[in-house]
Enzyme design. Structure first.
Site, PDB file in Angstrom:
ATOM      1  CD  GLU A 184      -2.847  -0.843   2.394  1.00  0.00           C
ATOM      2  OE1 GLU A 184      -2.772  -0.110   3.399  1.00  0.00           O
ATOM      3  OE2 GLU A 184      -4.018  -1.626   2.617  1.00  0.00           O
TER       4      GLU A 184
ATOM      5  CE  LYS B  89      -3.949   2.833 -36.509  1.00  0.00           C
ATOM      6  NZ  LYS B  89      -2.921   3.200 -35.480  1.00  0.00           N
TER       7      LYS B  89
ATOM      8  CG  ASP C 150       0.107   8.525 -32.940  1.00  0.00           C
ATOM      9  OD1 ASP C 150      -0.987   9.037 -32.566  1.00  0.00           O
ATOM     10  OD2 ASP C 150      -0.020   7.147 -33.376  1.00  0.00           O
TER      11      ASP C 150
ATOM     12  CG  ASP D 288       1.631   1.125 -25.640  1.00  0.00           C
ATOM     13  OD1 ASP D 288       2.452   0.523 -24.890  1.00  0.00           O
ATOM     14  OD2 ASP D 288       0.527   0.409 -25.416  1.00  0.00           O
TER      15      ASP D 288
END
Length: 324
Positions: free
Chosen positions: A48, A204, A230, A234
């Site tokens: 935590e 695309k 862009d 990723d």
């Protein structure tokens, strides 16, 4: 530098950094001319998050730098806990500086029983107690409407465009700016307007997340230098395919640029293997050393973020920063 080292010394402006991108936060603090606030972020034995603010923030206008980049859930929880701590410590205002807004790619329901995570994160930030958000190149501009608090949406296009104008010896009569999909046309148009070039669009389809298939290229690219722009890269699959498709259709060479270098999974190897001559990114996300390859050029958004913070604090217009 935006300010002398003591301009804000006795003011109510406080700047804190969580663990998302401490080097960027330090750069922002240097541009403003203030030290970063004292804070510790630790974990309990069960992982935590524990946040301790180690100086008074009562009555202060507090700015917290925290992109919600990888590890996304960890950085998001740090942010929410920090907001709660600041609210309970009687901060006058709590302003979140998010160079990268995670969970932004699900901004609408594209199929049945799908969540809208961009809206969920906005709700969490507001409910925790934030008063304002400063962000950079949201994946979709409509995310601004998910907030009921002020949000300043800065743009990375001017920084990326200026790099090509000032540091690359290109004949811009033979350059074309390329959008890797229909959703990025507005961004590509803004860069093309700054570079005074035409644009092209890669048509695309994406059968599933992180898998792209190039279908067609709309626009004149033969014999030209292509610059693909862009917001996010990723896994790098789209960029690799797009660059190869452009060369196959007659482009002379291919550059690529983006604001947010997520670069997860096989991204680095794909960029290295691709025909991309150079990938230009910003430091909205901190790149670890293993991802700093020769093909990648990093630009800073520190001064832009610092200017936005100062303008918000001094109650001046931020809109001048949107396009300049």
């Amino acid at each position: 530098m935006l300010a002398s080292s003591n301009q804000y010394k006795n003011s109510s402006l406080r700047l804190f950094s969580l663990k998302g991108n401490e080097p960027l936060a330090e750069e922002i603090a240097e541009h403003i001319g203030i030290p970063l606030g004292k804070i510790t972020v630790q974990h309990f034995s069960d992982e935590e998050v524990q946040v301790n603010i180690e100086e008074s923030v009562r009555g202060c206008d507090v700015f917290v730098v925290q992109p919600t980049s990888q590890p996304v859930n960890e950085h998001l929880m740090q942010l929410l806990i920090m907001i709660d701590a600041l609210k309970r410590a009687s901060a006058a205002t709590i302003n979140i500086v998010m160079p990268y807004y995670g969970y932004a790619r699900q901004d609408r329901k594209s199929r049945a029983r799908e969540p809208i995570t961009a809206k969920l994160v906005a709700n969490l930030i507001e409910t925790a107690g934030a008063d304002r958000v400063i962000s950079l190149d949201l994946h979709a501009p409509q995310i601004q409407g998910f907030f009921d608090i002020p949000i300043d949406h800065l743009m990375g296009v001017p920084i990326l465009s200026d790099y090509f104008l000032e540091h690359k010896d290109l004949n811009f009569d033979e350059v074309v700016v390329v959008s890797p999909d229909h959703g990025g046309v507005t961004r590509a148009r803004k860069m093309a307007d700054r570079l005074k070039t035409p644009i092209a669009i890669i048509d695309k389809r994406r059968p599933k997340p992180n898998v792209a298939e190039v279908m067609n290229i709309v626009g004149e690219i033969e014999g030209r230098t292509a610059i693909i722009i862009d917001d996010i890269i990723d896994t790098g699959g789209t960029m690799k395919l797009a660059a190869q498709a452009l060369l196959d259709k007659g482009a002379k060479e291919v550059y690529a640029c983006c604001t947010h270098p997520v670069l997860s999974g096989p991204a680095i190897s794909r960029i290295e293997e691709s025909v991309i001559k150079e990938l230009v990114v910003t430091n909205s996300i901190q790149l670890p050393e293993e991802k700093k390859i020769d093909k990648i050029v990093g630009l800073s958004v520190g001064e832009l973020m610092a200017q936005a913070i100062v303008r918000v604090y001094e109650e001046e217009s931020v809109s001048i920063l949107f396009d300049t």
